[in-house]
Design a protein around this motif. Structure first.
Motif, PDB file in Angstrom:
ATOM      1  N   ALA A  72       0.862  -1.190   0.000  1.00  0.00           N
ATOM      2  CA  ALA A  72       0.000   0.000   0.000  1.00  0.00           C
ATOM      3  C   ALA A  72       0.892   1.232   0.000  1.00  0.00           C
ATOM      4  O   ALA A  72       2.043   1.179   0.454  1.00  0.00           O
ATOM      5  CB  ALA A  72      -0.917   0.003   1.226  1.00  0.00           C
ATOM      6  N   PRO A  73       0.397   2.368  -0.511  1.00  0.00           N
ATOM      7  CA  PRO A  73       1.209   3.589  -0.526  1.00  0.00           C
ATOM      8  C   PRO A  73       1.662   3.976   0.877  1.00  0.00           C
ATOM      9  O   PRO A  73       0.927   3.831   1.853  1.00  0.00           O
ATOM     10  CB  PRO A  73       0.241   4.636  -1.109  1.00  0.00           C
ATOM     11  N   LEU A  74       2.890   4.454   0.972  1.00  0.00           N
ATOM     12  CA  LEU A  74       3.444   4.868   2.256  1.00  0.00           C
ATOM     13  C   LEU A  74       2.863   6.223   2.658  1.00  0.00           C
ATOM     14  O   LEU A  74       2.858   7.175   1.869  1.00  0.00           O
ATOM     15  CB  LEU A  74       4.970   4.971   2.152  1.00  0.00           C
ATOM     16  N   SER A  75       2.408   6.296   3.890  1.00  0.00           N
ATOM     17  CA  SER A  75       1.838   7.549   4.381  1.00  0.00           C
ATOM     18  C   SER A  75       2.926   8.552   4.741  1.00  0.00           C
ATOM     19  O   SER A  75       2.739   9.762   4.610  1.00  0.00           O
ATOM     20  CB  SER A  75       0.954   7.279   5.609  1.00  0.00           C
ATOM     21  N   SER A 218      -1.612   6.790  -9.467  1.00  0.00           N
ATOM     22  CA  SER A 218      -1.536   8.143  -8.944  1.00  0.00           C
ATOM     23  C   SER A 218      -0.086   8.608  -8.883  1.00  0.00           C
ATOM     24  O   SER A 218       0.791   7.888  -8.378  1.00  0.00           O
ATOM     25  CB  SER A 218      -2.163   8.216  -7.546  1.00  0.00           C
ATOM     26  N   ALA A 219       0.178   9.804  -9.395  1.00  0.00           N
ATOM     27  CA  ALA A 219       1.534  10.326  -9.438  1.00  0.00           C
ATOM     28  C   ALA A 219       2.042  10.737  -8.068  1.00  0.00           C
ATOM     29  O   ALA A 219       3.249  10.954  -7.890  1.00  0.00           O
ATOM     30  CB  ALA A 219       1.606  11.508 -10.397  1.00  0.00           C
ATOM     31  N   ASP A 220       1.134  10.864  -7.090  1.00  0.00           N
ATOM     32  CA  ASP A 220       1.532  11.340  -5.765  1.00  0.00           C
ATOM     33  C   ASP A 220       1.841  10.215  -4.786  1.00  0.00           C
ATOM     34  O   ASP A 220       2.425  10.467  -3.733  1.00  0.00           O
ATOM     35  CB  ASP A 220       0.429  12.229  -5.177  1.00  0.00           C
ATOM     36  N   ASP A 221       1.427   9.004  -5.088  1.00  0.00           N
ATOM     37  CA  ASP A 221       1.642   7.882  -4.161  1.00  0.00           C
ATOM     38  C   ASP A 221       3.084   7.370  -4.250  1.00  0.00           C
ATOM     39  O   ASP A 221       3.690   7.339  -5.325  1.00  0.00           O
ATOM     40  CB  ASP A 221       0.676   6.737  -4.464  1.00  0.00           C
ATOM     41  N   ILE A 222       3.602   6.956  -3.117  1.00  0.00           N
ATOM     42  CA  ILE A 222       4.946   6.360  -3.035  1.00  0.00           C
ATOM     43  C   ILE A 222       4.788   4.920  -2.566  1.00  0.00           C
ATOM     44  O   ILE A 222       4.395   4.655  -1.433  1.00  0.00           O
ATOM     45  CB  ILE A 222       5.851   7.133  -2.059  1.00  0.00           C
ATOM     46  N   GLU A 223       5.092   3.984  -3.445  1.00  0.00           N
ATOM     47  CA  GLU A 223       4.985   2.556  -3.113  1.00  0.00           C
ATOM     48  C   GLU A 223       6.331   1.840  -3.170  1.00  0.00           C
ATOM     49  O   GLU A 223       6.472   0.754  -2.621  1.00  0.00           O
ATOM     50  CB  GLU A 223       4.010   1.867  -4.064  1.00  0.00           C
ATOM     51  N   ASP A 224       7.294   2.445  -3.860  1.00  0.00           N
ATOM     52  CA  ASP A 224       8.607   1.810  -4.027  1.00  0.00           C
ATOM     53  C   ASP A 224       9.698   2.764  -3.574  1.00  0.00           C
ATOM     54  O   ASP A 224       9.652   3.970  -3.881  1.00  0.00           O
ATOM     55  CB  ASP A 224       8.847   1.419  -5.488  1.00  0.00           C
TER      56      ASP A 224
END
Length: 410
Positions: A72-75, A218-224
């Motif tokens: 899941a995307p990192l908060s 989404s361009a704003d999410d960080i998953e990696d």
């Protein structure tokens, strides 16, 4: 027993002119064998270290060395970054994304590995920026849809800066009545990079936001997260530590490293280096056997002397030490000369090859060399240990001499 006396007698035997010419001949070739074996081992191991280091820089410098993929995307990825930076060997952590895609030009199509990066942050950590022509690295800006291609990939696609390339992503596929439709977008070639390795033929770089949009995410999410290491070879030992740290934070993530794609290549290089070292070590082993032969003949020649020394109170161990010191001096001469020649040849190998008109890597390319002091120490200590073991049998034979039997007919 006085060990210094035994060593002095061994030194005198070593310096004295040999009455047995054949023993002198074998001793000369034993010393020459150690000399040439040590020199060759230093030169070859240094060149192999240089080739391995060059591969490490040219391949592992252009690809993610250790990657974290979360479910899941990192908060708060900055918090995770700070925790990862506390691990020994980690020099940087930046968001990144990896995807397999097809690059299509007007004349060809090629499979590529697409990496989405933040150029400003990545520039200080990756050597890729210094291997990019015309500073095209900075042209990767969000929303511009520019792509940076490897030089060989650009050649195969027959494109140059300013040309258009269509990227078709394996992720972000949508299904229509006509079947699955891959995500695709046209990108402008901002420039090319050249690392001098196989990554030039199958790697493309995009801005992180553009890469996410290509995969319909989404361009704003960080998953990696891409982890930069001070030494890429630390990845096998760091991967468990990274996984443990993430589990403690309650983050469900998969940790992978460069071995997944390039582990077989470096394993082959390591095996080749070990095999070359083993083969060259056999030269030193053969020389050690020559020392055994020379010392055995010396023991036979000096049987009466040994008997006299024993009657004067020299212990069996003292007799052993006489011949151990004599054999060790032969090995020491060969070892010192071999190290001197090996180090000199290694430091000047490109000049020597140029003088001889030899080109191994092609015109204008220098042979990479890394002279590792730890390898020098290993070669020297290994040669000394092997020689000491070789002197034990003749020394034991000398210690077993019975004075009464040896002096019966004197």
């Amino acid at each position: 027993m006085n060990p210094a006396l035994s060593c002095f007698i061994g030194y005198r035997y070593w310096r004295a002119r040999k009455s047995n010419a054949f023993a002198s001949f074998i001793t000369f070739f034993a010393v020459s064998g150690i000399f040439l074996g040590v020199a060759a081992l230093i030169v070859v191991s240094s060149v192999m270290n240089g080739l391995e280091g060059q591969l490490k820089q040219r391949i592992l410098g252009a690809i993610p060395q250790l990657t974290i993929h979360t479910q899941a995307p990192l908060s708060d990825w900055q918090k995770v970054k700070q925790q990862l930076l506390s691990l020994p060997g980690v020099k940087g952590v930046e968001p990144s994304i990896t995807n397999q895609a097809m690059a299509q030009s007007a004349s060809n199509i090629q499979a590529v590995a697409v990496y989405g990066i933040f150029p400003d942050e990545d520039k200080a950590l990756s050597p890729l920026a210094t291997n990019t022509f015309n500073d095209a690295y900075t042209a990767l800006q969000a929303g511009k849809y520019n792509v940076l291609l490897g030089s060989e990939l650009a050649r195969r696609l027959n494109v140059s800066s300013g040309d258009k390339v269509r990227l078709l992503s394996g992720e972000g596929v949508i299904y229509s009545p006509l079947g699955p439709v891959p995500s695709q977008r046209t990108f402008t070639v901002a420039g090319v990079f050249e690392m001098g390795s196989q990554v030039d033929a199958n790697v493309a770089y995009l801005h992180y936001s553009d890469a996410r949009r290509l995969m319909r995410k989404s361009a704003d999410d960080i998953e990696d997260l891409r982890v930069f290491l001070s030494d890429p070879f630390l990845a096998p030992s760091l991967s468990p530590a990274v996984s443990t740290l993430l589990q403690q934070q309650g983050i469900n993530a998969e940790v992978s490293d460069w071995r997944d794609n390039y582990g077989h290549l470096f394993a082959a290089v390591k095996m080749e280096k070990n095999m070359m070292s083993l083969l060259l070590s056999l030269i030193i082993t053969v020389a050690a056997f020559n020392i055994v032969s020379a010392l055995v003949m010396m023991v036979v020649d000096k049987t009466a002397d040994v008997a006299v020394l024993k009657t004067q109170g020299l212990s069996p161990f003292g007799v052993m030490l006489v011949f151990i010191s004599q054999g060790s001096l032969n090995a020491l001469v060969g070892l010192v000369l071999g190290i001197a020649l090996g180090v000199t040849a290694t430091l000047n190998i490109n000049g020597i090859m140029s003088t001889l008109g030899m080109q191994i890597l092609g015109v204008g390319q220098r042979l990479p060399v890394i002279l590792d002091p730890s390898h020098l120490g290993l070669i020297a200590s290994g040669s000394v240990v092997l020689t000491l073991l070789a002197t034990l049998y003749p020394a034991v034979r000398a210690a077993a001499v019975q004075p009464a039997n040896a002096l019966r007919y004197e």
